[in-house]
Scaffold this active site. Sequence first.
Site, PDB file in Angstrom:
ATOM      1  N   ARG A  36      13.857  -3.355   5.102  1.00 43.70           N
ATOM      2  CA  ARG A  36      12.741  -3.639   6.002  1.00 43.70           C
ATOM      3  C   ARG A  36      12.453  -2.469   6.936  1.00 43.70           C
ATOM      4  O   ARG A  36      11.655  -2.586   7.869  1.00 43.70           O
ATOM      5  CB  ARG A  36      13.035  -4.898   6.825  1.00 43.70           C
ATOM      6  N   HIS A  66      16.080   3.585  -3.780  1.00 42.98           N
ATOM      7  CA  HIS A  66      14.853   2.802  -3.611  1.00 42.98           C
ATOM      8  C   HIS A  66      14.383   2.902  -2.168  1.00 42.98           C
ATOM      9  O   HIS A  66      15.148   2.674  -1.234  1.00 42.98           O
ATOM     10  CB  HIS A  66      15.112   1.337  -3.974  1.00 42.98           C
ATOM     11  N   TYR A  69      10.964  -1.474   1.571  1.00 42.09           N
ATOM     12  CA  TYR A  69       9.738  -2.206   1.239  1.00 42.09           C
ATOM     13  C   TYR A  69       8.630  -1.947   2.255  1.00 42.09           C
ATOM     14  O   TYR A  69       7.442  -2.079   1.939  1.00 42.09           O
ATOM     15  CB  TYR A  69      10.011  -3.706   1.190  1.00 42.09           C
ATOM     16  N   HIS A 106       7.367   1.712  -4.000  1.00 44.72           N
ATOM     17  CA  HIS A 106       6.190   0.902  -4.299  1.00 44.72           C
ATOM     18  C   HIS A 106       4.972   1.655  -3.765  1.00 44.72           C
ATOM     19  O   HIS A 106       4.965   2.040  -2.588  1.00 44.72           O
ATOM     20  CB  HIS A 106       6.292  -0.457  -3.615  1.00 44.72           C
ATOM     21  N   GLU A 141       6.499   2.916  -8.973  1.00 44.06           N
ATOM     22  CA  GLU A 141       6.888   1.686  -9.661  1.00 44.06           C
ATOM     23  C   GLU A 141       5.657   0.901 -10.110  1.00 44.06           C
ATOM     24  O   GLU A 141       4.681   0.779  -9.369  1.00 44.06           O
ATOM     25  CB  GLU A 141       7.750   0.818  -8.742  1.00 44.06           C
ATOM     26  N   ASP A 175       8.863  -1.853 -14.257  1.00 44.06           N
ATOM     27  CA  ASP A 175       9.538  -3.100 -13.910  1.00 44.06           C
ATOM     28  C   ASP A 175       9.044  -4.200 -14.847  1.00 44.06           C
ATOM     29  O   ASP A 175       7.846  -4.492 -14.894  1.00 44.06           O
ATOM     30  CB  ASP A 175       9.230  -3.463 -12.450  1.00 44.06           C
ATOM     31  N   HIS A 178       7.263  -7.110 -13.131  1.00 40.47           N
ATOM     32  CA  HIS A 178       5.980  -6.694 -12.567  1.00 40.47           C
ATOM     33  C   HIS A 178       4.909  -6.512 -13.637  1.00 40.47           C
ATOM     34  O   HIS A 178       3.776  -6.957 -13.460  1.00 40.47           O
ATOM     35  CB  HIS A 178       6.142  -5.396 -11.779  1.00 40.47           C
ATOM     36  N   HIS A 210      13.291  -1.187 -14.478  1.00 37.91           N
ATOM     37  CA  HIS A 210      13.839  -2.314 -13.735  1.00 37.91           C
ATOM     38  C   HIS A 210      13.839  -3.500 -14.685  1.00 37.91           C
ATOM     39  O   HIS A 210      12.759  -3.932 -15.125  1.00 37.91           O
ATOM     40  CB  HIS A 210      12.989  -2.638 -12.510  1.00 37.91           C
ATOM     41  N   ASP A 223       5.063 -11.696  -8.786  1.00 37.22           N
ATOM     42  CA  ASP A 223       6.259 -10.903  -8.523  1.00 37.22           C
ATOM     43  C   ASP A 223       7.418 -11.728  -7.964  1.00 37.22           C
ATOM     44  O   ASP A 223       7.796 -11.575  -6.808  1.00 37.22           O
ATOM     45  CB  ASP A 223       5.920  -9.742  -7.561  1.00 37.22           C
ATOM     46  N   HIS A 225      11.267 -12.374  -9.253  1.00 33.75           N
ATOM     47  CA  HIS A 225      12.251 -12.029 -10.264  1.00 33.75           C
ATOM     48  C   HIS A 225      13.108 -13.237 -10.631  1.00 33.75           C
ATOM     49  O   HIS A 225      13.413 -14.084  -9.791  1.00 33.75           O
ATOM     50  CB  HIS A 225      13.163 -10.910  -9.758  1.00 33.75           C
ATOM     51  N   GLU A 255      17.541  -6.018 -10.970  1.00 33.17           N
ATOM     52  CA  GLU A 255      17.188  -6.470  -9.619  1.00 33.17           C
ATOM     53  C   GLU A 255      17.050  -7.993  -9.610  1.00 33.17           C
ATOM     54  O   GLU A 255      16.232  -8.551  -8.886  1.00 33.17           O
ATOM     55  CB  GLU A 255      15.864  -5.861  -9.174  1.00 33.17           C
TER      56      GLU A 255
END
Length: 275
Positions: A36, A66, A69, A106, A141, A175, A178, A210, A223, A225, A255
């Site tokens: 975050r 990564h 987000y 992203h 991604e 991904d 995705h 991914h 989205d 998972h 993930e």
Amino acid sequence: MVIGAHLSASKGYTHMLEEALSIGANTFQFFTRNPRGGKAREIDENDVAEFLKRAKENNFGRILAHAPYTLNCCSANPQTRNFARETFADDLKRMEYTPDMMYNFHPGSHVGQGEEVGIQLICDVLNDVLFEDMTTTVLLETMAGKGSEMGKSFEELRRIIDGVQLSDKLGICLDTCHVNDAGYDIVNELDSVLEQFDRILGIDRLKALHLNDSKNPLAAHKDRHEKIGQGYIGTQAFERIVNNKYLMNLPMFLETPNELEGYAKEIALLKSLVK
């Protein structure tokens, strides 16, 4: 087969390597900082040196960092874009402690500004932060396309790449959840999807996968998972993915909603599907 899972970086690189080995993995993914946002933990050079030594001894593949987000390069808020630029630049400097690895992000959400503006803003950040002698490959991604999310189509990703001066530093992370949610039918038409990818982006741009099943059907744009084999993609589709000539030698990262024990079972399952 180069396969790993998303691990916590809180105890350093060597600890992640040990966790990866414990679940049958030979690579791993991690967040560069709190997902975050926030300040990254200090680099421990002794830890990095030990990791690099042991990674070589254990024939590890390239690891994947990564971005958080909250990194939104095309936000309508200038402060958010500035955070993205500063965080991106800092992360790329830190990545040079582990040369020749990969950094995934992203593309972001344009939040009502439109795709053209979104693409331009993403390109602006990449043109600011990429540098000539960096060894890291930066991966865009593929995204599910929820809301105003960018990167939902191969064409959008192509337009971003075309707007970046040092585009040789860029690759793609595909991904599976995705692209399913974005409307690419990898369950029934994997070869056709990869042909589209090759025609639009070039298959050589594909650097990592991914591996995630999806809680939602094709083109849901949601989205969420799911564990391997328990969603709409299914085990048979993953068998085709891990044996595909274009995908089988790429590093693959789980993930899925799992802890270490669950990741170990999924890695064993995926290895068992290799022909």
